[in-house]
Motif scaffolding. Structure first.
Motif, mmCIF file in Angstrom:
data_model
loop_
_atom_site.group_PDB
_atom_site.id
_atom_site.type_symbol
_atom_site.label_atom_id
_atom_site.label_comp_id
_atom_site.label_asym_id
_atom_site.label_seq_id
_atom_site.Cartn_x
_atom_site.Cartn_y
_atom_site.Cartn_z
ATOM 1 N N ARG A 194 38.972 43.153 39.488
ATOM 2 C CA ARG A 194 40.259 43.569 40.060
ATOM 3 C C ARG A 194 41.365 43.440 39.030
ATOM 4 O O ARG A 194 41.233 42.776 38.034
ATOM 5 N N ARG A 222 45.235 38.844 40.290
ATOM 6 C CA ARG A 222 44.221 39.557 41.082
ATOM 7 C C ARG A 222 42.853 39.470 40.410
ATOM 8 O O ARG A 222 41.834 39.371 41.090
ATOM 9 N N HIS A 223 42.822 39.516 39.094
ATOM 10 C CA HIS A 223 41.560 39.434 38.373
ATOM 11 C C HIS A 223 40.859 38.102 38.620
ATOM 12 O O HIS A 223 39.635 38.047 38.732
ATOM 13 N N ASP A 236 41.190 36.324 41.321
ATOM 14 C CA ASP A 236 41.148 36.138 42.779
ATOM 15 C C ASP A 236 42.147 35.099 43.278
ATOM 16 O O ASP A 236 41.855 34.316 44.174
#
Length: 145
Positions: A36, A87-88, A90
């Motif tokens: 993400r 986002r990467h 989480d």
């Protein structure tokens, strides 16, 4: 050999950032869905391209656009890079807190020295806000690895 002037270096940076943004936009669907943040990173690089173009037009366009607006665009791009990184890994992103934080920083920047008495007080206030900027991502920044 001729010397590189600053405007040429800024244009070179803009071209490289624009190409990196294009590559990330084109390759984002090739990555697995659990990776993400790529869209945020590609968008941030596109925003950096716009900021570099604005910076390079200094002396041609109005100083308000080429200094103030370009810096705001650059700060927005850095925020998008941060959101993509969160986002990467989480981690949650609290955009509402960041909007409030950005509004307060913008108010400090635009208030001018007449509100703070002198420019150094304005810079000190902005440095304090930026150094404590992780408060905007609370409570997720309290997580430990």
């Amino acid at each position: 050999m001729t010397d590189l002037d600053l405007r040429t270096a800024v244009w070179l940076t803009a071209v490289l950032v624009g190409m990196m943004s294009l590559v990330l936009f084109l390759l984002r669907n090739s990555y697995p869905p659990y990776v993400r943040g790529i869209t945020h990173w590609a968008s941030a690089l596109a925003i950096f391209f716009v900021a570099c173009v604005l910076f390079s037009k200094r002396g041609v366009w109005a100083d308000f656009i080429t200094i103030f607006i370009a810096n705001l665009v650059m700060m927005f791009g850095m925020t998008l890079l941060y959101f993509g990184s969160r986002r990467h890994f989480d981690l949650s992103v609290a955009p509402r807190n960041w909007i409030i934080f950005g509004t307060v920083c913008l108010a400090v920047i635009t208030s001018g020295p007449h509100s703070f008495g002198q420019l150094s007080a304005q810079v000190d206030c902005l440095n304090y806000l930026c150094s404590n900027g992780n408060v905007a991502s609370c409570p997720s920044n309290l997580q430990t690895w």
